[in-house]
Scaffold this motif. Sequence first.
Motif, PDB file in Angstrom:
ATOM      1  N   TYR A 194      -6.566   6.512  17.769  1.00 21.31           N
ATOM      2  CA  TYR A 194      -7.658   7.080  17.967  1.00 21.31           C
ATOM      3  C   TYR A 194      -7.624   8.097  18.969  1.00 21.31           C
ATOM      4  N   SER A 195      -6.398   8.272  19.760  1.00 16.74           N
ATOM      5  CA  SER A 195      -6.051   9.283  20.549  1.00 16.74           C
ATOM      6  C   SER A 195      -6.177  10.701  19.725  1.00 16.74           C
ATOM      7  N   ALA A 196      -5.894  10.558  18.403  1.00 15.71           N
ATOM      8  CA  ALA A 196      -5.821  11.725  17.656  1.00 15.71           C
ATOM      9  C   ALA A 196      -7.220  12.438  17.675  1.00 15.71           C
ATOM     10  N   PHE A 197      -8.327  11.884  17.730  1.00 22.47           N
ATOM     11  CA  PHE A 197      -9.473  12.480  18.071  1.00 22.47           C
ATOM     12  C   PHE A 197      -9.562  13.349  19.318  1.00 22.47           C
ATOM     13  N   MET A 198      -8.977  13.186  20.226  1.00 22.31           N
ATOM     14  CA  MET A 198      -8.658  14.125  21.250  1.00 22.31           C
ATOM     15  C   MET A 198      -8.627  15.625  21.011  1.00 22.31           C
TER      16      MET A 198
ATOM     17  N   VAL B 205      -9.707  13.478  11.020  1.00 25.12           N
ATOM     18  CA  VAL B 205      -8.431  12.804  10.820  1.00 25.12           C
ATOM     19  C   VAL B 205      -8.492  12.511   9.139  1.00 25.12           C
ATOM     20  N   THR B 206      -7.468  12.503   8.431  1.00 22.21           N
ATOM     21  CA  THR B 206      -7.306  12.027   7.341  1.00 22.21           C
ATOM     22  C   THR B 206      -5.892  11.089   7.079  1.00 22.21           C
TER      23      THR B 206
ATOM     24  N   GLU C  58     -10.786   8.549   6.045  1.00 25.81           N
ATOM     25  CA  GLU C  58     -11.098   9.695   6.578  1.00 25.81           C
ATOM     26  C   GLU C  58     -12.148   9.606   7.616  1.00 25.81           C
ATOM     27  N   SER C  59     -12.289  10.465   8.653  1.00 24.81           N
ATOM     28  CA  SER C  59     -13.557  10.322   9.817  1.00 24.81           C
ATOM     29  C   SER C  59     -13.553  11.491  10.727  1.00 24.81           C
ATOM     30  N   ASP C  60     -14.553  11.824  10.940  1.00 24.08           N
ATOM     31  CA  ASP C  60     -14.557  12.834  12.233  1.00 24.08           C
ATOM     32  C   ASP C  60     -14.770  12.166  13.760  1.00 24.08           C
ATOM     33  N   GLY C  61     -14.613  10.805  13.730  1.00 25.72           N
ATOM     34  CA  GLY C  61     -14.788  10.241  14.849  1.00 25.72           C
ATOM     35  C   GLY C  61     -16.107  10.092  15.415  1.00 25.72           C
ATOM     36  N   GLU C  62     -17.100  10.168  14.635  1.00 25.83           N
ATOM     37  CA  GLU C  62     -18.254  10.016  15.368  1.00 25.83           C
ATOM     38  C   GLU C  62     -18.895   8.697  15.147  1.00 25.83           C
ATOM     39  N   GLY C  63     -19.487   8.401  13.879  1.00 22.45           N
ATOM     40  CA  GLY C  63     -20.310   7.300  13.707  1.00 22.45           C
ATOM     41  C   GLY C  63     -19.765   6.485  12.610  1.00 22.45           C
ATOM     42  N   SER C  64     -18.916   7.098  11.529  1.00 22.08           N
ATOM     43  CA  SER C  64     -18.623   6.510  10.233  1.00 22.08           C
ATOM     44  C   SER C  64     -17.149   6.992   9.728  1.00 22.08           C
ATOM     45  N   TYR C  65     -16.808   6.199   8.750  1.00 24.47           N
ATOM     46  CA  TYR C  65     -15.421   6.598   8.115  1.00 24.47           C
ATOM     47  C   TYR C  65     -15.663   6.530   6.406  1.00 24.47           C
ATOM     48  N   THR C  66     -14.796   7.256   5.746  1.00 23.44           N
ATOM     49  CA  THR C  66     -14.884   7.159   4.381  1.00 23.44           C
ATOM     50  C   THR C  66     -13.571   6.404   4.157  1.00 23.44           C
ATOM     51  N   ILE C  67     -13.668   5.578   2.846  1.00 21.27           N
ATOM     52  CA  ILE C  67     -12.564   5.119   2.115  1.00 21.27           C
ATOM     53  C   ILE C  67     -12.509   5.113   0.874  1.00 21.27           C
ATOM     54  N   GLN C  68     -11.288   5.541   0.233  1.00 21.84           N
ATOM     55  CA  GLN C  68     -11.398   5.573  -1.313  1.00 21.84           C
ATOM     56  C   GLN C  68      -9.863   5.582  -1.846  1.00 21.84           C
TER      57      GLN C  68
ATOM     58  N   ASP D 149      -4.493   8.331  -5.929  1.00 23.58           N
ATOM     59  CA  ASP D 149      -3.375   8.112  -6.775  1.00 23.58           C
ATOM     60  C   ASP D 149      -2.398   8.945  -6.444  1.00 23.58           C
ATOM     61  N   ASP D 150      -1.060   8.806  -7.036  1.00 26.68           N
ATOM     62  CA  ASP D 150       0.063   9.587  -6.901  1.00 26.68           C
ATOM     63  C   ASP D 150       0.655   9.592  -5.366  1.00 26.68           C
ATOM     64  N   LEU D 151       0.294   8.562  -4.786  1.00 28.89           N
ATOM     65  CA  LEU D 151       0.904   8.834  -3.236  1.00 28.89           C
ATOM     66  C   LEU D 151       2.290   8.009  -3.310  1.00 28.89           C
ATOM     67  N   PRO D 152       2.944   8.459  -2.326  1.00 32.13           N
ATOM     68  CA  PRO D 152       4.409   7.986  -2.261  1.00 32.13           C
ATOM     69  C   PRO D 152       4.208   6.859  -1.321  1.00 32.13           C
ATOM     70  N   VAL D 153       5.250   5.882  -1.082  1.00 33.88           N
ATOM     71  CA  VAL D 153       4.957   4.826  -0.205  1.00 33.88           C
ATOM     72  C   VAL D 153       5.190   5.503   1.124  1.00 33.88           C
ATOM     73  N   GLY D 154       4.218   4.763   2.017  1.00 31.74           N
ATOM     74  CA  GLY D 154       4.305   5.299   3.536  1.00 31.74           C
ATOM     75  C   GLY D 154       3.010   5.798   3.564  1.00 31.74           C
ATOM     76  N   THR D 155       2.839   6.473   4.967  1.00 33.40           N
ATOM     77  CA  THR D 155       1.476   6.621   5.655  1.00 33.40           C
ATOM     78  C   THR D 155       1.783   8.220   5.859  1.00 33.40           C
ATOM     79  N   SER D 156       0.575   8.919   5.885  1.00 31.69           N
ATOM     80  CA  SER D 156       0.678  10.492   6.294  1.00 31.69           C
ATOM     81  C   SER D 156      -0.887  10.266   7.359  1.00 31.69           C
ATOM     82  N   VAL D 157      -0.549  10.870   8.297  1.00 28.21           N
ATOM     83  CA  VAL D 157      -1.851  11.217   9.355  1.00 28.21           C
ATOM     84  C   VAL D 157      -1.996  12.592   9.359  1.00 28.21           C
TER      85      VAL D 157
END
Length: 638
Positions: A131-135, A140-141, A156-166, A169-177
Motif C-alpha cells: 500500500y506504500s504504492a498509493f503514496m 494502482v492496477t 484496481e483501487s484509488d486507495g480511498e474507500g473501495s477496490y474493484t476485482i474482475q 483473460d490472456d494473462l501470463p503467469v505472474g503479477t504486474s503492479v
Amino acid sequence: MPSSVETLEFQAETRQLLRLVIHSIYSNKDIFLRELISNASDALDKLRLESLTGSLAGVDISDLHISLEVDRGARTLTVRDNGIGMTRDDLVELIGTIAKSGTAGLLEKIKESKDAATTESLIGQFGVGFYSAFMVADQVTVHTRRAGTDSGTQWESDGEGSYTIQAADDLPVGTSVTLHLKPADSEDGLADYLSESKIRQIVKRYSDFIRWPIRMATDRTDADGEATSDLDTLNSMKALWARPRSEVTEHEYNEFYQQISHDWLPPAETIHMRAEGTFEYEALLFIPSQAPFDLYSRESKSGVQLYVKRVFIMDDCEALMPNYLRFVKGVVDAHDLSLNVSRELLQHDRQIQGVRRRLVKKVLGALKDMQAKDAERYTKVWAQFGRALKEGLLEDTDNSEALLELVSAASTHDPEKTTTLREYVGRMKDGQDTIYYLTGETRAMVENSPHMEAFAAKGYEVLILTDPIDEVWVDQVPAFDGHPMQSIAKGQVDLDDTADGDKETDADKAQREQDFAALLPWLTTTLSDHVKQVRLSSRLTTSAACIVGDAHDVTPTLEKMYRAMGQQMPTVKRILELNPTHPLITALRTAHHADAEAPALKETAELIYGSALLAEGGDLPDPARFTRLLTDHLTRTL
C-alpha cells in the motif's frame, strides 16, 4: 462475454489504516519501489520452490526475473514478475484486506505511538508494504495469474474507500503492479519516478543484491542518430555474503569492502559467517586497515548495514554492533525480519540481541587470532583502533576478559614495542603478583616521573598508558587473570617485600619514622590547603618528593576530563610523599628541628610541593607565587 466487475468496500478500520499508510507512515516515499520489488522477489522464490518440491514440479523457471516498465505518455510505472502469481481469492486475502484480524489493536498502537519509525514498524508487521504504492500513485492496477491455473484476475483501487476485482483473460503467469503516478512534487517528497536515473538510484540503494535480475528497457541513440531500446539489468545480484567463502575471491571481498566503506585500502581482516537455526542470517564484516578521520567524533556513526532477504533496510544499524566496534564495516542479512522494522524495535528484539552477541564474539575472536598469528599486522590494527576497543572495557562487561586479552600497551620493558597483558604477566619477577602501570599525557612524561624511580631501580616493568581513555578503564578493571592492577601513583607502594636485594628491617623503619615524627605533621598542617597528608615514600630514589593519590581517588587528569564535560567535581586533595634520604629533605628536617617557626621553612615546604606537582605534569595553584618564592630562594643562595 465481458467479465463482471465486483466493487468491494474496505472495512472502516482498514480505511483508517490505509490512510495512515498513504499519508503518514513512510517518511521516505522512495521505498514504495523497494516494497514492490521485494514482493516480486518473494513470488519468484515461491515459484522456484514449488517447481522443485510441490505441485508445480516441472514448470519452466529458466528465466525468472523482475521487469520495470515506464510509459511516459500514460504516466505509469509497472513492476512485473513471472513468479507464482495469485488467484482471485489470494488477491482478496492478501491485498483486498490489509489485516484480517487485529486491525483495531494495531490502530490503537499507532495512535499511542509518537515515534514515526515505531509506527512504520507496526505497519510492517501486517505486511502492508504494497500500500506504500498509493503514496506516489492516484490509482494502482494489479494483473495476476497463478501458476497452474488458466484464468487471471484484475484488481484496481484509488486507495480511498473501495477496490474493484474482475476476471482477466490472456494473462501470463505472474503479477504486474501498474502505478498511475502522481505529478512530481519536491515539497511533498515526490520525485519523478518515471526518470530512468531515479529508478536506477532506488534499485541500486535498496535492491541491488536481490537474487533475481531486475530489468528495464532503456532508450539509447546509436551512432547514426537512430533511437534504440536496450534491456538493461539494473541490479548486480552479487550478494557475496550469500555465497560460500570458498567461492569468493579476495579481489571480490576487497571490491565489495571499498563499495560499502569508501575506503580504497584493502581491509585488515574479512569475517564471513552464516548462522542457521531458529533465526537465520548471513554476515560479511570487515576490519579496516586504517581508522576513518571521524572515528572519535561525536558525529561518528556506528553499526553495519542491515538487509532482509537481500533487501536493504538501513545503514549504521547500532543494534547489531556496539559503539566501541563502530569501525567495523559490513552487512548483516536477516531472513526473518519485517522490511519495515524500526531501530527502536531492533534494540529490544531478543533475536537481534543474540545476533549482536555472536557478531561481537566473532570480531573479537578474529582480532585474537590476528594477534596470535600475525603480530605485526595486529600491532598496526591496534594502533588504529585500540583506543576505541578500550571503550569496550567500560561498555561491555560481558566481553571484558576477551578485550583485556587484546589490550596492547607501551611499557618500560621495550622502548619501541608494545606488550600485551599476557606477555607482561609472563615476565613478572619472582614473587610479584601485581601488574603496575602509570598514566600520563606522553611516554616521556611517564618515564621521567618520580613515581618510576624505585620501579626502575629494582627492575619492575611498568605499563605506560597515555590514551585519555586509559584514565577511565583502569579504574573499572581491578585485575587481569587474577593479578591485581595498580597505579604506581596511587596508594602505598612497598617493593622491599618482594625485592631480591637488601630489605629494610623493622628496626630501620621504626627509626626512620621516629626521625621524621615532628616534621611530617608540621608539613601536613602547613600544606593543608593542598594535601591531606605528608608521609615518607618508598617509591623515590633520586627525587625529593612526589604526589600520590589514595587507592580509590580520582586522578587529576580524570578530574579535568569530567570538568571539561561540564560535570561538577569536588577538589580531591592528594598525598605528598618525601624521600627520606634526599639531601633537601634531611636538611629540612634538621632546620625544622632547630627552629620550627623559621619563616623560610614554610616557603621551602611550598617549593617542595610545587616542584613535585610540576614533576608529574600538574598545574600549580598559584604560578606567580611559586615563581617569586623560587626566585627569592635562589637569590639568597648567591
